[in-house]
Design a protein around this motif. Structure first.
Motif, short mmCIF file in Angstrom:
data_model
loop_
_atom_site.label_atom_id
_atom_site.label_comp_id
_atom_site.label_asym_id
_atom_site.label_seq_id
_atom_site.Cartn_x
_atom_site.Cartn_y
_atom_site.Cartn_z
N LEU A 14 0.83 -1.20 0.00
CA LEU A 14 0.00 0.00 0.00
C LEU A 14 0.86 1.25 0.00
CD1 LEU A 14 -2.93 -0.98 2.37
CD2 LEU A 14 -2.86 -0.92 -0.12
N ALA A 18 0.76 4.21 -2.60
CA ALA A 18 0.61 5.60 -2.17
C ALA A 18 1.63 6.49 -2.86
CB ALA A 18 0.77 5.69 -0.64
N VAL A 55 -8.55 -0.93 -1.43
CA VAL A 55 -8.05 -0.74 -2.79
C VAL A 55 -9.16 -1.07 -3.78
CG1 VAL A 55 -5.65 -1.29 -2.22
CG2 VAL A 55 -7.20 -3.11 -2.98
N LEU A 67 -5.32 2.75 -4.81
CA LEU A 67 -5.93 3.04 -3.52
C LEU A 67 -7.35 3.55 -3.72
CD1 LEU A 67 -3.00 4.87 -1.69
CD2 LEU A 67 -3.62 2.46 -1.60
N PRO A 71 -4.06 8.77 0.30
CA PRO A 71 -3.18 8.18 1.33
C PRO A 71 -3.38 8.77 2.72
CG PRO A 71 -1.94 8.67 -0.65
CD PRO A 71 -3.31 9.22 -0.87
#
Ligand code: FES
Ligand code: FES
Lengths: 147, 147
Positions: A14, A18, A55, A67, A71
Motif C-alpha cells: 500500500l 501511495a 483498494v 488506492l 493516502p
DNA sequence: TTAATCTTGACTGAATGAGTCAGGATTATG
DNA sequence: CATAATCCTGACTCATTCAGTCAAGATTAA
C-alpha cells in the motif's frame, strides 16, 4: 507480539501504491517485483484489501490496483486490522454482547486484564494516528526522536 | 499482535505471587489451582521465570516460589520479554551488530520499517511503565479513563 | 522415611503461517 | 476475433509454533 507477514507485506504494497497515486492502476506483478514479495501470495493479500474497500481493482489487460482513498485517509491501524484481524493481545478482549463467554472464563475476573486492555488501546491509538501519507512523506510524527 | 498463553499465564501467576508477598514460598500447585492454569504447563513457565531471575524457588516439602524482588520493581515488560522473547513486530528489528543480515533483506530500505520501530517503542514504553505493584494496587495508571 | 516440592527433557496433537498450484473470468489491444 | 495481460478463486502443502502432557528424577521439611 508479532505482526504476520501479511500485515507487513500489505503495508509495503500500500505504501508503494501511495507513492504512485495518479499513475493509473498498478499491476500486482509490478508491486511484487518492486517490493520483493511472492506474487501469488500478494494476490491473496490484495483480495482482502479489496474486500475491505481499501483498494480498487481494474480487471483485464492494463488493469491493476489503486488506492480507494487518498493516502492521508488510510491509517495503518485499518490495514493491520484487515490483514491480521482485530487487534487484541488476549482472546478475552474479543468478548462483546454476542460473545460474553470469551470474557476471562479462566478466573472470575483476571487481574491482568486491564493491562491488556490498555495495551491494546495504546497500540490502536498509535496505529490509527499514522497514515500512508505520513509514511511516504516521512512525517515528523515518525521521524523525530522521542526516546 | 497476540500475546501467547505463556505471557498471559505468567503474568497471572506473578500477580498472584505479588498479592502474597510475605507469605513464604507458594507451591506451583496452589497458584495453578487459584488461577486455573494447567499445573505442568505452569511449571515450565516458572522454569523460565526462575532462570531469568524473576522468581526464586525453594525446593523440597514446604517449598514453592516467591518473587525475587518487590512487586514495584517487576515490570510487565520484563516478564513479557522473558516469556515471549524480545518484543518486535517484525523480524528486521532484531538486527544488530551480530546479525545485520536480518535488517530488511527484502528491500534496500523498507519504507514501513520506521512504523514498526516506533510501534515497538510504544509498546515497550507502555509495558515497562507498569509493575506488578500497579496491578495489585489498581494504580490510577491503569484505572483512569484515557479515551 | 516419606510426602511434598521443584527440575528436566522428551513427546504429542492441533493450529497457524507462509506460501504454492491450477485454473477461470474479464478486458484492452492489434 | 484472437490474444495477452490482468484480476479472481479455492484448494493444497509444508514447516513451525503453541499449548499442553508424560515420565522420571532431585531435594528437603516433618
Ligand atoms: S483471563 Fe481474561 S484477560 Fe486474563
Ligand atoms: S522489510 Fe524490514 S521492516 Fe520492512
Amino acid at each position: 507480539m508479532k505482526l504476520s507477514s501479511r500485515g507487513h507485506y500489505g503495508m509495503m504494497a500500500l505504501t508503494y501504491l501511495a507513492q504512485k497515486v495518479g499513475d493509473g492502476p498498478i499491476p500486482i506483478k509490478v508491486i511484487a517485483a518492486a517490493e520483493e514479495i511472492p506474487e501469488q501470495y500478494l494476490e491473496q493479500i490484495f483480495v482482502e484489501l479489496r474486500r475491505a474497500g481499501l483498494v480498487t481493482s481494474v480487471r483485464g489487460a492494463r488493469g491493476g490496483y489503486k488506492l480507494s482513498r487518498p493516502p492521508e485517509q488510510i491509517q495503518v491501524g485499518e490495514v493491520v486490522k484487515v490483514l491480521e484481524g482485530e487487534i487484541a493481545p488476549v482472546e478475552c478482549l474479543h468478548a462483546d454482547e454476542d460473545n460474553p463467554s470469551l470474557c476471562c472464563s479462566k478466573t472470575e475476573h483476571c487481574a491482568t486484564k486491564i493491562v491488556w486492555v490498555k495495551l491494546r488501546d495504546t497500540i490502536v491509538d498509535y496505529l490509527d494516528d499514522i497514515t500512508l501519507h505520513d509514511i511516504v512523506h516521512k512525517s515528523s510524527k515518525l521521524y523525530t526522536e522521542s526516546r
